[in-house]
Scaffold this motif. Structure first.
Motif, PDB file in Angstrom:
ATOM      1  N   LEU A 291      -1.638  -4.098   4.529  1.00  0.00           N
ATOM      2  CA  LEU A 291      -1.827  -4.916   3.913  1.00  0.00           C
ATOM      3  C   LEU A 291      -0.835  -5.982   4.584  1.00  0.00           C
ATOM      4  O   LEU A 291      -0.829  -7.607   4.654  1.00  0.00           O
ATOM      5  N   GLU A 292       0.535  -4.987   4.913  1.00  0.00           N
ATOM      6  CA  GLU A 292       1.834  -5.853   4.869  1.00  0.00           C
ATOM      7  C   GLU A 292       1.335  -6.241   6.939  1.00  0.00           C
ATOM      8  O   GLU A 292       2.220  -7.459   7.076  1.00  0.00           O
ATOM      9  N   LEU A 293       0.608  -5.998   7.407  1.00  0.00           N
ATOM     10  CA  LEU A 293      -0.015  -6.867   8.449  1.00  0.00           C
ATOM     11  C   LEU A 293      -0.653  -8.114   8.497  1.00  0.00           C
ATOM     12  O   LEU A 293      -0.793  -8.886   9.592  1.00  0.00           O
ATOM     13  N   VAL A 294      -0.888  -8.725   7.201  1.00  0.00           N
ATOM     14  CA  VAL A 294      -1.308  -9.578   6.901  1.00  0.00           C
ATOM     15  C   VAL A 294      -0.249 -10.499   6.426  1.00  0.00           C
ATOM     16  O   VAL A 294       0.527 -10.256   4.978  1.00  0.00           O
ATOM     17  N   LYS A 295      -0.080 -11.138   7.398  1.00  0.00           N
ATOM     18  CA  LYS A 295       1.655 -11.908   7.422  1.00  0.00           C
ATOM     19  C   LYS A 295       1.748 -12.839   5.999  1.00  0.00           C
ATOM     20  O   LYS A 295       3.274 -13.168   5.491  1.00  0.00           O
ATOM     21  N   LEU A 296       1.201 -14.050   5.551  1.00  0.00           N
ATOM     22  CA  LEU A 296       0.983 -15.036   4.717  1.00  0.00           C
ATOM     23  C   LEU A 296       1.149 -14.767   2.993  1.00  0.00           C
ATOM     24  O   LEU A 296      -0.518 -13.608   3.298  1.00  0.00           O
ATOM     25  N   ARG A 297       1.570 -15.030   2.603  1.00  0.00           N
ATOM     26  CA  ARG A 297       1.146 -13.673   0.535  1.00  0.00           C
ATOM     27  C   ARG A 297       0.101 -15.040   0.398  1.00  0.00           C
ATOM     28  O   ARG A 297      -1.304 -14.301   0.284  1.00  0.00           O
ATOM     29  N   GLN A 298      -0.257 -16.082   0.888  1.00  0.00           N
ATOM     30  CA  GLN A 298      -1.394 -17.154   0.422  1.00  0.00           C
ATOM     31  C   GLN A 298      -2.473 -16.257   0.721  1.00  0.00           C
ATOM     32  O   GLN A 298      -3.820 -15.913   0.349  1.00  0.00           O
ATOM     33  N   ALA A 299      -2.519 -15.663   2.126  1.00  0.00           N
ATOM     34  CA  ALA A 299      -3.398 -14.876   3.345  1.00  0.00           C
ATOM     35  C   ALA A 299      -4.138 -13.987   1.982  1.00  0.00           C
ATOM     36  O   ALA A 299      -5.127 -13.031   2.510  1.00  0.00           O
ATOM     37  N   LYS A 300      -2.919 -12.809   2.471  1.00  0.00           N
ATOM     38  CA  LYS A 300      -3.200 -11.931   0.775  1.00  0.00           C
ATOM     39  C   LYS A 300      -3.990 -12.171  -0.051  1.00  0.00           C
ATOM     40  O   LYS A 300      -4.611 -11.448  -0.361  1.00  0.00           O
ATOM     41  N   GLU A 301      -3.325 -13.510  -1.161  1.00  0.00           N
ATOM     42  CA  GLU A 301      -4.102 -13.530  -2.281  1.00  0.00           C
ATOM     43  C   GLU A 301      -5.822 -13.781  -1.556  1.00  0.00           C
ATOM     44  O   GLU A 301      -6.571 -13.855  -2.583  1.00  0.00           O
ATOM     45  N   ASP A 302      -5.741 -15.071  -0.799  1.00  0.00           N
ATOM     46  CA  ASP A 302      -7.241 -15.215  -0.161  1.00  0.00           C
ATOM     47  C   ASP A 302      -8.345 -13.951  -0.164  1.00  0.00           C
ATOM     48  O   ASP A 302      -9.256 -14.022   0.065  1.00  0.00           O
TER      49      ASP A 302
ATOM     50  N   ASN B 144      -8.100  -2.263  20.538  1.00  0.00           N
ATOM     51  CA  ASN B 144      -8.806  -1.831  19.337  1.00  0.00           C
ATOM     52  C   ASN B 144      -8.596  -2.484  18.190  1.00  0.00           C
ATOM     53  O   ASN B 144      -7.525  -3.679  17.703  1.00  0.00           O
ATOM     54  N   LEU B 145      -8.020  -1.408  16.859  1.00  0.00           N
ATOM     55  CA  LEU B 145      -7.902  -2.135  15.761  1.00  0.00           C
ATOM     56  C   LEU B 145      -6.200  -2.392  15.412  1.00  0.00           C
ATOM     57  O   LEU B 145      -6.227  -3.561  14.882  1.00  0.00           O
ATOM     58  N   GLN B 146      -5.964  -1.380  16.704  1.00  0.00           N
ATOM     59  CA  GLN B 146      -4.479  -2.149  16.122  1.00  0.00           C
ATOM     60  C   GLN B 146      -3.926  -2.871  16.945  1.00  0.00           C
ATOM     61  O   GLN B 146      -3.029  -4.078  16.127  1.00  0.00           O
ATOM     62  N   GLU B 147      -5.044  -3.285  17.739  1.00  0.00           N
ATOM     63  CA  GLU B 147      -3.882  -4.521  18.847  1.00  0.00           C
ATOM     64  C   GLU B 147      -4.691  -5.839  18.307  1.00  0.00           C
ATOM     65  O   GLU B 147      -4.110  -6.965  18.283  1.00  0.00           O
ATOM     66  N   PHE B 148      -5.850  -5.478  17.658  1.00  0.00           N
ATOM     67  CA  PHE B 148      -6.398  -6.906  17.239  1.00  0.00           C
ATOM     68  C   PHE B 148      -6.113  -7.159  16.211  1.00  0.00           C
ATOM     69  O   PHE B 148      -5.286  -8.228  15.569  1.00  0.00           O
ATOM     70  N   SER B 149      -5.520  -6.495  14.830  1.00  0.00           N
ATOM     71  CA  SER B 149      -3.963  -6.718  13.769  1.00  0.00           C
ATOM     72  C   SER B 149      -3.133  -7.156  14.739  1.00  0.00           C
ATOM     73  O   SER B 149      -2.540  -8.404  13.341  1.00  0.00           O
ATOM     74  N   ASP B 150      -2.645  -6.784  15.089  1.00  0.00           N
ATOM     75  CA  ASP B 150      -1.266  -7.491  15.354  1.00  0.00           C
ATOM     76  C   ASP B 150      -1.953  -8.949  15.740  1.00  0.00           C
ATOM     77  O   ASP B 150      -0.885  -9.655  15.578  1.00  0.00           O
ATOM     78  N   TRP B 151      -2.508  -9.053  16.282  1.00  0.00           N
ATOM     79  CA  TRP B 151      -3.373  -9.727  17.354  1.00  0.00           C
ATOM     80  C   TRP B 151      -3.213 -11.365  16.346  1.00  0.00           C
ATOM     81  O   TRP B 151      -2.917 -12.896  16.706  1.00  0.00           O
TER      82      TRP B 151
END
Length: 652
Positions: free
Chosen positions: A425-436, A553-560
């Motif tokens: 989940l750390e790939l989602v950088k903003l804490r508020q986005a994680k909560e959302d 792919n999933l990794q590239e897309f997650s990074d973007w």
């Protein structure tokens, strides 16, 4: 309508500074009728004309304290003050005038009538506890009689509070005799569910709406004052009295504001002058209706005199003519220069996006600034591909009337699935986005929580967000303990995603998640508003299509996604392009306006009344000052029918 020529420029006692009023404006400035209604075209200086009318009244002996100017929004209130200053009314006189919004005026009146101040809760979060308490009471009182929709999520509460605004603005519960109607019959008449009706009744009981309220939410002051005058008309004698009343933004008037306005006019036997554009009525959800500018004022004031403001100070004569053809009304321009109108055809949505970028670059190459450009969209779902293109081109933008697609709950569902596949989940950088993401998954899993369980889950979520295994906590500790049809589908989608490898095509994976979870059906169930549900499904489809087109792919897309989210979260520079929904930009104007995706079923929307969609299109095209770019499909049968009516010719 012919201008009454008997009013000549020399008859105006107030001489405006910095402008030469038109014949139409002078006719209004010097009019002697008791009730005046100004039918104004877009950009026709209606607020300046109201300022001229106020200034003329002051010069002719009306005391400043006897003038009341009402607007719907704070922005319009402030603009009227600015226009008065610009035409030469002194600051001292402006301060003595009562220039306010309906809601602000109602608050001041109620403070005097009730003998004290009331608590005002403006934020939905402040209202959440009351909404939860009232829904809990509905469950206890009515759970044996019908199946209560006990949904305590943020989405459900947001929809409930929005429903209340729509219900209150029309005063239906107070202007119609329901006699011996049952709760079910009343709910049917109001076009809401039994749960929503009972929830509303209990919420208002807790608020103390039938006495001196414990608190008021946004718009409640005008609603409460209108109800008070309905129940006890004699209380109008306790309202302030004005001999001159003016109103701006009349097209946004609803039943509550109409009744307050007519009560105030009767209270002081006041001269009345109001301005609006009947073709800008698009806020039907807030109770705005055509009848106010077409029938209600004429019925209430048989001697009402209408005056036109046809000449626009915003755009050139060629666009004014096109607007006149589109709306079948007199329309002209007070400007010497023409507006540039360019119509482009695209083969597919990818080419449409490329043409938008080309137009932006052309504007910049010709000396224009990025902050002068507004891309206006009919629906938020249309922003997905455009935002992606703007991010790739490193063009700064800001949004109005919508949030970036990266922060929308429907997209956060799919982003959560990508994080599951990568087990991070750390790939989602903003804490508020994680909560959302967690909030979105609860809502789309359609898990039924009571208020106590939901509060406990919220607390546990905050603790889990600090742990590396936050996703496992959610799916194994939350989702597994609650059963629902959508929750089971989400579990199946989780199993599918966890089985994928990091080099799996992101678009294909998310398309399968969409299919397994049947997200289009879920959106139709959880969103009360049919149009909103359609927007959600379209955003999901656009997001998945963008993933597929990218080939990542999933990794590239997650990074973007992480990089894009971080850039969007940064404060946009002053000179940033505007990406906005049409509903959010009334009253604004921009040097360059771009309208993409002008195709059938996109603009107009089939689920929305055609006249309201026509008005939205009119609002969109009349925001342009110098350049209007219209993008349509190549196939004539796919083009928006509004384009043929506009009769805009391609020109540079």
């Amino acid at each position: 309508m012919e201008i009454q020529q008997r009013y000549l420029p020399h008859q105006a006692k107030f001489k405006a500074k910095g402008i030469t009023p038109s014949a139409e404006q002078l006719a209004i400035q010097c009019a002697t009728q008791r009730e005046i209604l100004i039918q104004a075209n877009a950009g026709a200086a209606k607020t300046t004309t109201l300022a001229l009318r106020i200034a003329e009244s002051l010069v002719r002996g009306v005391q400043a304290e006897q003038v009341l100017a009402l607007a719907i929004t704070p922005a319009a209130r402030d603009v009227l003050r600015e226009r008065l200053h610009e035409i030469g009314v002194s600051s001292g006189l402006i301060k003595r005038l009562t220039i306010t919004t309906f809601e602000e005026f109602a608050r001041a009146c109620l403070q005097n009538l009730e003998g004290g101040e009331c608590i005002y809760l403006e934020d939905e979060q402040q209202l959440r506890e009351v909404a939860i308490e009232s829904l809990e009471n509905v469950c206890a009182m009515h759970g044996r009689h019908f199946e209560v929709e006990a949904n305590f999520t943020n989405l459900a509460i947001h929809q409930f509070l929005q429903m209340q605004v729509a219900l209150k603005s029309r005063l239906t519960l107070h202007t119609r005799d329901f006699g011996d109607y049952s709760f079910e019959e009343i709910a049917h008449v109001l076009d809401i569910s039994m749960t929503q009706y009972c929830w509303h009744v209990e919420f208002e009981r807790i608020r103390g709406a039938d006495d001196i309220p414990e608190f008021r939410a946004a718009f409640d002051a005008s609603y409460d004052l209108a109800r008070l005058l309905l129940n006890a008309p004699e209380r109008a004698n306790q309202l302030p009295s004005f001999s001159c009343i003016l109103c701006d933004e009349l097209h946004d008037l609803n039943e509550v504001c109409f009744r307050l306005l007519t009560s105030l006019i009767a209270r002081g036997n006041a001269f009345f002058c109001a301005a609006g554009d009947k073709d800008q009525i698009i806020y039907s959800w807030r109770g705005a209706e055509h009848q106010f500018m077409r029938q209600r004022f004429q019925q209430t004031y048989p001697r009402l005199q209408e005056y036109p403001l046809t000449a626009s100070y915003r755009y050139g004569e060629n666009l004014a003519r096109a607007v006149g053809v589109f709306k079948n009304k007199a329309s002209s321009s007070a400007l010497a220069q023409a507006s540039s109108i360019l119509t482009l055809a695209y083969r597919d949505e990818a080419e449409c996006g490329a043409q938008v970028l080309a137009e932006i670059q052309a504007w910049l190459a010709n000396g224009g600034k990025l902050g002068q450009i507004a891309i206006l969209l009919r629906s938020p779902s249309q922003s997905v591909a455009l935002e992606s293109l703007l991010l790739q081109a490193h063009l700064s933008y800001k949004t109005e009337g919508m949030v970036s697609f990266l922060r929308r709950k429907e997209v956060l569902i799919l982003r959560g699935m990508v994080a599951i596949a990568l087990q991070n989940l750390e790939l989602v950088k903003l804490r508020q986005a994680k909560e959302d993401i967690f909030e979105a998954m609860i809502e789309y899993a359609e898990i039924a929580y009571d208020a106590e369980e939901y509060a406990g889950w919220q607390k546990s979520r905050q603790e889990a967000l600090n742990q590396a295994n936050a996703l496992e906590w959610f799916f194994d500790g939350v989702l597994q303990r609650k059963s629902s049809r959508s929750g089971e589908a989400m579990r199946q989608a989780v199993q599918y995603v966890r089985a994928q490898t990091l080099d799996a095509n992101a678009g294909q994976v998310l398309q399968e998640v969409f299919r397994i979870m049947q997200l289009d059906s879920v959106a139709r169930r959880i969103y009360v508003d049919r149009e909103q549900a359609a927007f959600i499904t379209e955003t999901l489809q656009q997001f998945i299509a963008m993933c597929s087109t990218s080939g990542m792919n999933l990794q590239e897309f997650s990074d973007w996604l992480g990089e894009a989210e971080w850039r969007v979260a940064q404060k946009a520079p002053k000179e940033a392009l505007l990406l906005a929904c049409v509903d959010a930009i009334k009253g604004h104007e921009y040097p360059c306006v771009i309208l993409p995706y002008l195709q059938r079923k996109a603009f107009p929307r089939p689920e929305v009344p055609l006249l309201e969609e026509e008005n939205r299109f009119y609002v969109a095209i009349t925001r342009s000052q110098q350049r209007l770019v219209l993008l349509k499909p190549q196939e004539p049968e796919q083009q928006s029918p509004f384009l043929a009516r506009l009769h805009a010719r391609a020109s540079n």
